[in-house]
Motif scaffolding. Structure first.
Motif, PDB file in Angstrom:
ATOM      1  N   LEU A  61       0.827  -1.211   0.000  1.00  0.00           N
ATOM      2  CA  LEU A  61       0.000   0.000   0.000  1.00  0.00           C
ATOM      3  C   LEU A  61       0.860   1.259   0.000  1.00  0.00           C
TER       4      LEU A  61
ATOM      5  N   GLN B 252      -2.981   2.379  -5.590  1.00  0.00           N
ATOM      6  CA  GLN B 252      -3.445   1.717  -4.377  1.00  0.00           C
ATOM      7  C   GLN B 252      -4.677   0.843  -4.585  1.00  0.00           C
TER       8      GLN B 252
ATOM      9  N   VAL C 153      -4.967  -2.841  -3.171  1.00  0.00           N
ATOM     10  CA  VAL C 153      -6.071  -3.205  -2.272  1.00  0.00           C
ATOM     11  C   VAL C 153      -6.770  -4.468  -2.767  1.00  0.00           C
TER      12      VAL C 153
ATOM     13  N   ALA D  81      -5.720  -8.446   5.430  1.00  0.00           N
ATOM     14  CA  ALA D  81      -6.152  -7.154   4.892  1.00  0.00           C
ATOM     15  C   ALA D  81      -6.372  -6.145   6.016  1.00  0.00           C
TER      16      ALA D  81
ATOM     17  N   GLY E   9      -3.939  -2.991   6.567  1.00  0.00           N
ATOM     18  CA  GLY E   9      -4.545  -1.665   6.541  1.00  0.00           C
ATOM     19  C   GLY E   9      -4.309  -0.906   7.833  1.00  0.00           C
TER      20      GLY E   9
ATOM     21  N   PHE F 116      -9.959   1.744   1.572  1.00  0.00           N
ATOM     22  CA  PHE F 116      -8.991   0.735   1.137  1.00  0.00           C
ATOM     23  C   PHE F 116      -9.003  -0.462   2.093  1.00  0.00           C
ATOM     24  N   VAL F 117      -8.960  -0.167   3.369  1.00  0.00           N
ATOM     25  CA  VAL F 117      -8.910  -1.233   4.379  1.00  0.00           C
ATOM     26  C   VAL F 117     -10.193  -2.060   4.338  1.00  0.00           C
TER      27      VAL F 117
ATOM     28  N   ALA G  83     -10.496  -4.208   1.004  1.00  0.00           N
ATOM     29  CA  ALA G  83      -9.614  -5.381   1.024  1.00  0.00           C
ATOM     30  C   ALA G  83     -10.145  -6.432   1.984  1.00  0.00           C
TER      31      ALA G  83
ATOM     32  N   THR H 125     -14.308  -1.582  -5.224  1.00  0.00           N
ATOM     33  CA  THR H 125     -13.912  -0.244  -5.662  1.00  0.00           C
ATOM     34  C   THR H 125     -15.048   0.741  -5.420  1.00  0.00           C
TER      35      THR H 125
ATOM     36  N   ILE I 223     -14.830   1.834  -1.887  1.00  0.00           N
ATOM     37  CA  ILE I 223     -13.783   2.856  -1.744  1.00  0.00           C
ATOM     38  C   ILE I 223     -14.316   4.213  -2.194  1.00  0.00           C
TER      39      ILE I 223
END
Length: 176
Positions: free
Chosen positions: A28, A46, A50, A62, A66, A96-97, A100, A126, A129
């Motif tokens: 990351l 990123q 991810v 993950a 993260g 992101f965290v 994932a 996505t 995110i």
């Protein structure tokens, strides 16, 4: 009275657990450095990192990756492409965290689907995110339309390519 033996924790056992977490956090951090400087949110690699961390690391890795990434960045290491954790990119960083972790949880519970399923799940991750990042940016700016125009629209094509690459990689290697 029955005694239960406590398992011994070895250095090798700890390394086997910590190494993937550290590798995910490093991925990351490195992906954050590969960027196109948009404002207020830069374009980085990123999202690709991810997606791959989620599929290959699983939920615990993950989350650990993260948390380590966010913690080290919040402590001042230059990990965040867009500045501070509580700046305009904060929602994306948290996204992101969670994205994932969601992919990792899916894999652990349901396995790896075919290419179309992987792509759909990568698209959904996505989208998570985007939702968190856009929501955070809209809250900071007070202008949801401008936040969408600056924090989502410029990334659609690039992230579509990242989703495609991640989907192909996962379909090829995740079942091994």
């Amino acid at each position: 009275m029955k005694l239960v033996a406590t398992p011994r924790v070895t250095l090798a056992g700890q390394a086997a657990w910590l190494l993937p977490i550290a590798a995910g956090a490093a991925a990351l951090a490195i992906a954050a450095q590969i960027r196109i400087p948009f404002w207020p949110v830069p374009m980085t690699m990123q999202v690709l990192a991810v997606l791959l961390i989620g599929w290959f690391g699983g939920m615990r890795t993950a989350l650990g990756s993260g948390a380590l990434y966010l913690g080290l960045g919040a402590a001042g290491l230059p990990f965040f492409a867009g500045g501070a954790l509580f700046g305009p990119t904060g929602g994306y960083l948290v996204g992101f965290v969670l994205a994932a972790a969601a992919l990792g949880a899916w894999r652990e519970r349901c396995g790896v689907p075919g290419l179309a399923g992987i792509a759909a799940l990568n698209l959904a991750a996505t989208g998570l995110i985007y939702a968190l990042g856009w929501g955070w940016l809209a809250a900071i700016t007070g202008d949801p339309a401008a936040a969408f125009a600056a924090g989502v629209v410029p990334f659609l094509l690039g992230d579509a390519l990242k989703i495609a690459v991640a989907s192909l990689v996962v379909a090829r290697f995740a079942r091994r």
